[in-house]
Design an enzyme around this catalytic site. Structure first.
Site, PDB file in Angstrom:
ATOM      1  N   TYR A 145       0.841  -1.194   0.000  1.00 56.79           N
ATOM      2  CA  TYR A 145       0.000   0.000   0.000  1.00 56.79           C
ATOM      3  C   TYR A 145       0.883   1.254   0.000  1.00 56.79           C
ATOM      4  CZ  TYR A 145      -2.713   3.595   2.631  1.00 56.79           C
ATOM      5  OH  TYR A 145      -3.295   4.730   3.103  1.00 56.79           O
ATOM      6  N   ASP A 230      -1.470  -6.280   9.469  1.00 57.56           N
ATOM      7  CA  ASP A 230      -2.545  -5.333   9.229  1.00 57.56           C
ATOM      8  C   ASP A 230      -3.679  -6.105   8.564  1.00 57.56           C
ATOM      9  OD1 ASP A 230      -2.795  -2.064   7.571  1.00 57.56           O
ATOM     10  OD2 ASP A 230      -4.285  -3.381   8.450  1.00 57.56           O
ATOM     11  N   ILE A 232      -6.830  -5.203   7.956  1.00 55.18           N
ATOM     12  CA  ILE A 232      -7.903  -4.256   7.641  1.00 55.18           C
ATOM     13  C   ILE A 232      -8.900  -4.817   6.625  1.00 55.18           C
ATOM     14  CG2 ILE A 232      -6.658  -3.069   5.799  1.00 55.18           C
ATOM     15  CD1 ILE A 232      -7.850  -0.454   6.742  1.00 55.18           C
ATOM     16  N   LYS A 275     -12.843  -0.510   5.630  1.00 58.94           N
ATOM     17  CA  LYS A 275     -13.023  -1.325   4.430  1.00 58.94           C
ATOM     18  C   LYS A 275     -14.193  -2.286   4.572  1.00 58.94           C
ATOM     19  CE  LYS A 275      -9.363   0.703   3.030  1.00 58.94           C
ATOM     20  NZ  LYS A 275      -9.420   1.749   1.996  1.00 58.94           N
TER      21      LYS A 275
END
Lengths: 478, 444
Positions: A145, A230, A232, A275
Site C-alpha cells: 500500500y 494489518d 484491515i 473497508k
C-alpha cells in the site's frame, strides 16, 4: 524565514508521487452517468460501497442510537464528556466480538488488549513509534500500500526495507526473500525491528497461506523481532481459501505445545472499519496486542488520535447487534464476490488477466505486462497515462506500490455501480482492441511504437503542464 | 481469557519513546485523579467522597446543547434531504467538511466579538487540541530543539509537546510579583537559557486565556511577545482553547486581532490552536483545529492531520450546530454568564474562608494562593498541603508544581465540572479546613 522542521520540508509524506496525480485528474473530470458520461472513472479508490443499504436499514430500525439515546434516555452528556483513552467498554467489546466473528470465531480477543485509534493510518504509525527508534527499519513485502511510505516513515523516522515478491509464485513471501531483505538492511546498517504484512494483501487481494504465516513466525522468532499483521481487509474475503489470521496460527502452535511466550508478545494486529464496513470517514482503527507494554504505551499515544465518543457509541450498538453483524458479514462477502467476478470476466473479454489467487479485498491485481511497449517502469508509466487520459480510467500503477515487476496494476471494483463497472470494462476492451489492431506486422509495430512514442511525448508535455498547476487536492486512498 | 505469561526473560525491545516516562503520567496531576477514581463523591451514594476539582471540564451549558439537538434532529442523523449516510461515511478528505470549517471559522469570529476575521481555508482539523499542539510541534521544530512556554502551564504539555516529538520545553518563568504576566525580561532569559543548553529555540507557545491562571493576556503583553518572536525570527503558537470561556467578551484579545491591526505583517510565524472541548464542553468528540497564517504550515498540517482526523459523523453534527447563528449567539452569551456566576461564587466562597485568588477573567478554574498556609515555602511543603487537601478535605485540586509554577503554594481549582450544590459543599469543606487550621495555630 521561519524555518520549518525537517519533517515539514522533506518529501516523506509521499504526496508528490505521480500516484496522486491520477486522483487529481479524476477530480478535474469525474465520470457521471448523466452529467459527464465521458469523464474519468475512478478505479484507484479502495472503498467498499456495496453494502451501505444494510447499514442504512439498521440505522432506520434503531433511530435512537444516532440521537444519543440509550434505552430511551439521553446519554448525550456522558458521551460528550467521555474522553478516556481506554475507550468505551461497550464499543471495545462489540469490536472484538466482530473481529472474532470475521475469523469464524476460531479465536477470541480480549477487549482489554485492544487500543482504539483514529483509523488504521494512526494505528500503524503508533505501532512504529512504540516498536522502533528513528533510523531503525521494518521489512515489508512488495507490492505494498503506497500510504505506508508516509504512515510508517514520515514522523517516526523509521525506514522500510522491501521483501521482494514476484509473480513467479503469485507474489507469495518466501524464505529466501525474507533473508535477502534482512541482508539488504544489514548492508545499509539498518537495525530491523520487525516485519509488517497486510493480510489480506493490498494491492494483491489475496489471503496469506498458513505456510507463509508459519514462515513469518519462524522468521521473527529466529531474528528476535516483531510482526505486525494489518488485517484491515479481513472481512472482505469472498472466496476460498478462508481467511487465516496470524492469531490463529499462534493459537495452533500453542495447542501443539510449540508455545513460545516471547512470540505471542511480538505479534500485533491492526484493524479498522474503513473497508469491511465502508466507514472511512468515521475514523475507527484499532491495535490488538498481547504485549502489555505495547498496549500501555499505545493507549497513552492514542490521546493524539482518539475515536469520537459519538462514533464509538453508534458503532457499539451496531456491532453489538449480533444478528445484524452475522448477516452483514456474509451478505457483504457475497456482493464482493459477485463484483469481483464481473471485473475478472470483463478484463478477460478485453484479453487481460489478473492474479488468479485473488480471493479478497476491494480490487484485482491486474496483469498488463503484454500491453507494455517494453519491460520497464517507464513503459508502465506510459501505459498508465494512456489509460488515464485516453481510456479515462484511474487505476493504480504497480510502481507506486513498489512492485519489482513492471506491468501490474491495481483495479478497484467496489466503489462504483455495476453499470459504471461495465462501462469501464467496455472502454478497456476497446482500448486493447485498438492497440492490438496495430500490431499485425513488424512494420505496423514500428509505426505503432513510433506513434505511441510521439503520443506519449505529447501526453508528457501536457502532463508536465498539469503538474505545474497541481497541489489543490491531494488525497490518499488505500 | 489471556494466557499467563511469565515476564522473566527480557522481552523484545520496545522503542525508547514507548518505555520513557515523558508521557508524564506519574506526576501528582494524575495521582489526584486516581484518588478520585477510587473514592468519587456522589451526593447520595458517597457524600463524603473526593470532589473532583482538578478536571477542567465545562458542564454548565449542556442543556443548551441538548435543546439544540432535540430541535434539530437532522444534525445527528442522515438523509431527509440533508447529508446522506453514504456520503458522510465515505468522507475522509483531510481538508475536512467545508460546511464545518466555515461554521468553525464563523464561531471563532463570534467568540472574538467579530474583532478578527478567520478564513476557513486556513483551518486544519485535528482530533482535539492535544493532537493540534503535537502536530504543530512536529512541523515547527526538530528533535532536540526547544519551545519556550510561560509557567505555570498545563501539565499535559509535557507529554503533548515533547513525548514523541523529542522537542524540549524551556520555561519562561512568571511569578506573582506582577500577577504572573509574561515579561520581555523573562522571555529573553528563557531564550538565553535554551541557548546555553545548546538548544535551538523554534517557537514561543502561549495559552491565551491562560491555563492554569484563568486570565486573558493583556494587549501590551501580546504585542511584546509578537515583537519578540519577530526579532528572534521564531514562531508563535497561541493556544486559544479557552477563548469562549472569557466572562466578558471585551476582555479577551486574540493574537489574530493584533495581526489584523498590523495588516498581517509577519503573520506567517503565527499559528492559533482551538478546540470545542472547553467552550462547548465536548471533549469526547475530539474536535481541534490549527489556524495558521503560514501557507506551508497549513499544507503540511493538513497532510499530517491524516493521523488524527475528526470523525465525519461528528463534523456533520457540529457543522449544523455551529452554522446556526441564533444558537451560537445565544450559547456564547449564556455560557459566559454562567461561568462568570460560578467564578464569583467560588471567589466569594474562598474569600470567606480566608483564601485569596489571582484576579481572573476567564477559564473553568481559579488560581488559588495558599502560600500563607505552607509549613515550608518549598515544593515539598506544597505537596504536603496538597496531600492534606486530597486526603482530609477530600478535594482533588491541582498543585502548582504540576504546572511547573516557580513559586510554591498556588493551586488550580476547577469550578465548572460540577453542580452548584457540589461546589457549595466543596467550599464548606474548605472553610471548615481553614477554620480548623486557624484554631490549631491559635492553640499552638
Amino acid at each position: 524565514m521561519k524555518l520549518l522542521s525537517t519533517k515539514a520540508t522533506c518529501n516523506s509524506h509521499g504526496q508528490d508521487s505521480s500516484y496522486f496525480l491520477g486522483w487529481e485528474e479524476y477530480e478535474k473530470n469525474p465520470y457521471d452517468v448523466v452529467q459527464n458520461p465521458k469523464g474519468i472513472i475512478q478505479m484507484g479508490l479502495a472503498e467498499n460501497q456495496l453494502s451501505f443499504d444494510l447499514l442504512e436499514s439498521w440505522l432506520a430500525k434503531n433511530p435512537d442510537v444516532a440521537g444519543f439515546k440509550r434505552d430511551g434516555k439521553s446519554i448525550f452528556r456522558e458521551l460528550a464528556l467521555f474522553q478516556d483513552y481506554h475507550g468505551l467498554p461497550s464499543f471495545k467489546k462489540a469490536l472484538v466480538d466482530f473481529m472474532a466473528e470475521i475469523r469464524g470465531n476460531k479465536i477470541t480477543f480480549d477487549p482489554n488488549h485492544i487500543v482504539l485509534t483514529a483509523g488504521a493510518t494512526s494505528a500503524n504509525e503508533t505501532l512504529m513509534f512504540c516498536l522502533a527508534e528513528q533510523g531503525e527499519a521494518f521489512l515489508l513485502p512488495t507490492p505494498y500500500y503506497p500510504g505506508f511510505d508516509r504512515d510508517l516513515k514520515w514522523r517516526t523516522g523509521v525506514e522500510i526495507v522491501p521483501i521482494q515478491c514476484t509473480s513467479s509464485n503469485n507474489f507469495q513471501i518466501t524464505e529466501s526473500a525474507l533473508q535477502q531483505a534482512h541482508e539488504e538492511a544489514k548492508k545499509k546498517n539498518l537495525r530491523v525491528k520487525g516485519v509488517l504484512v497486510t493480510n489480506p494483501s493490498n494491492p494483491l487481494g489475496t489471503t496469506m497461506s498458513k505456510s507463509e504465516l508459519n514462515l513469518l513466525i519462524d522468521f521473527i522468532k529466529d531474528k528476535d523481532m516483531h510482526l505486525i499483521s494489518d488485517e484491515i481487509y479481513s472481512g472482505t474475503v469472498f472466496t476460498s481459501p478462508n481467511f487465516v489470521s496470524v492469531m490463529e496460527i499462534l493459537k495452533e502452535r500453542n495447542d501443539l505445545k510449540d508455545f513460545d511466550a516471547n512470540v505471542s508478545e511480538r505479534v500485533h494486529i491492526v484493524y479498522s472499519l474503513s473497508k469491511d464496513l465502508g466507514l472511512p470517514g468515521f475514523r475507527v482503527g484499532a491495535i490488538y496486542s498481547e504485549n502489555d507494554m505495547v498496549v500501555a504505551a499505545a493507549t497513552k499515544m492514542s490521546s493524539f488520535g482518539l475515536v469520537s465518543s459519538q462514533t464509538q457509541y453508534l458503532l457499539s450498538a451496531m456491532l453489538g447487534d449480533k444478528k445484524f453483524t452475522r448477516n452483514y458479514i456474509s451478505e457483504n462477502q457475497k456482493r464482493l464476490k459477485k463484483r469481483q467476478r464481473m471485473l475478472v470476466l470483463g478484463l478477460q473479454k478485453a484479453g487481460i488477466s489478473c492474479l488468479k489467487t485473488n480471493n479478497a479485498g476491494l480490487f484485482c491485481w491486474v496483469d498488463m505486462r503484454n500491453l507494455l511497449s517494453s519491460n520497464t517502469f517507464e513503459a508502465e508509466m506510459e501505459l498508465w497515462k494512456k489509460i488515464l487520459y485516453n481510456v479515462k480510467l484511474n487505476i493504480s500503477p504497480g510502481a507506486s506500490c513498489h512492485c519489482t515487476e513492471p506491468g501490474w496494476f491495481r483495479v478497484c471494483f467496489a466503489n462504483m455501480s455495476e453499470d459504471t463497472l461495465n462501462l469501464a470494462m467496455k472502454r478497456l476492451k476497446d482500448f486493447v482492441a485498438n492497440n492490438n489492431g496495430e500490431e499485425c506486422s513488424s512494420n505496423k509495430r514500428t509505426r505503432s511504437t513510433q506513434a505511441s512514442r510521439s503520443f506519449s511525448r505529447k501526453s508528457l508535455s501536457n502532463w508536465v503542464f498539469r503538474l505545474s498547476s497541481r497541489d489543490r487536492h491531494e488525497q490518499e486512498e488505500r | 481469557m489471556g494466557i499467563e505469561i511469565e515476564q522473566s526473560h527480557p522481552s523484545v525491545e520496545l522503542s525508547s519513546i514507548a518505555i520513557s516516562e515523558t508521557h508524564g503520567e506519574n506526576s501528582p496531576y494524575f495521582a489526584g485523579w486516581k484518588a478520585y477514581d477510587e473514592d468519587p463523591y456522589h451526593e447520595i451514594t458517597n457524600p463524603s467522597g473526593v470532589i473532583q476539582m482538578g478536571l477542567a471540564e465545562n458542564q454548565v451549558s449542556f442543556d443548551l446543547l441538548e435543546k439544540y439537538l432535540e430541535e434539530n434532529s437532522e444534525a445527528s442523523t442522515w438523509g431527509k434531504g440533508g447529508t446522506s449516510f453514504r456520503e458522510n461515511a465515505l468522507f475522509q478528505d483531510y481538508h475536512g467538511l467545508k460546511s464545518f470549517r466555515k461554521a468553525m471559522a464563523s464561531f471563532m469570529e463570534k467568540i472574538r466579538g467579530n474583532k478578527a476575521k478567520f478564513d476557513y481555508e486556513r483551518i486544519v482539523l485535528t482530533a482535539g487540541a492535544t493532537a493540534a499542539n503535537e502536530l504543530l510541534t512536529f512541523i515547527l521544530a526538530n528533535p532536540g530543539d526547544a519551545l519556550l512556554v510561560p509557567t505555570p502551564y498545563y501539565p499535559g504539555f509535557d507529554r503533548d509537546l515533547r513525548w514523541r516529538t523529542g522537542v524540549n520545553i524551556v520555561p519562561i518563568h512568571c511569578d506573582s510579583s506582577n500577577n504572573f504576566q509574561i515579561t520581555l525580561e523573562a522571555l529573553e532569559t528563557a531564550y538565553k537559557n535554551a541557548e546555553s543548553m545548546n538548544m535551538k529555540v523554534k517557537a514561543v507557545l502561549i495559552t491565551n486565556p491562560s491555563n492554569p491562571l484563568g486570565i486573558a493576556i493583556q494587549r501590551s503583553v501580546l504585542e511584546d511577545i509578537l515583537d519578540f518572536v519577530t526579532r528572534k525570527n521564531i514562531h508563535l503558537v497561541s493556544d486559544e482553547i479557552y477563548s469562549g470561556s472569557v466572562f466578558s467578551s471585551h476582555e479577551f484579545i486574540s493574537v489574530a486581532e493584533i495581526l489584523e491591526s498590523r495588516q498581517y505583517k509577519d503573520a506567517e510565524r503565527v499559528h492559533i490552536v482551538y478546540s470545542l472541548s472547553k467552550d462547548l464542553g465536548l471533549p469526547g468528540f475530539r474536535v481541534g483545529t490549527i489556524y495558521s497564517y503560514n501557507d506551508k504550515v497549513v499544507t503540511t498540517a493538513r497532510r499530517m492531520s491524516s493521523f488524527t482526523l475528526i470523525s465525519s459523523q461528528t463534523q456533520h453534527l457540529l457543522a449544523s450546530m455551529l452554522s446556526d447563528e441564533s444558537f451560537t449567539d445565544n450559547y456564547i452569551k449564556i455560557n459566559r454568564e454562567r461561568l462568570r456566576k460560578r467564578y464569583d461564587m467560588i471567589i466569594e466562597g474562598l474569600k470567606s474562608a480566608g483564601i485569596e485568588c489571582l484576579k481572573g477573567n476567564a477559564g473553568l478554574f481559579c488560581w488559588m494562593n495558599m502560600s500563607p498556609m505552607l509549613e515550608n515555602d518549598t515544593r515539598e511543603g506544597e505537596l504536603k498541603l496538597w496531600n492534606e487537601i486530597l486526603n482530609e478535605v477530600k478535594l482533588n485540586i491541582s498543585p502548582g508544581c504540576s504546572c511547573h509554577c516557580s513559586e510554591p503554594g498556588w493551586f488550580r481549582v476547577c469550578f465548572a465540572n460540577m453542580s452548584e450544590q457540589t461546589l457549595e459543599i466543596a467550599l464548606k469543606r474548605i472553610r471548615d479546613f481553614m477554620n480548623n487550621k486557624d484554631r490549631k495555630d491559635i492553640e499552638n
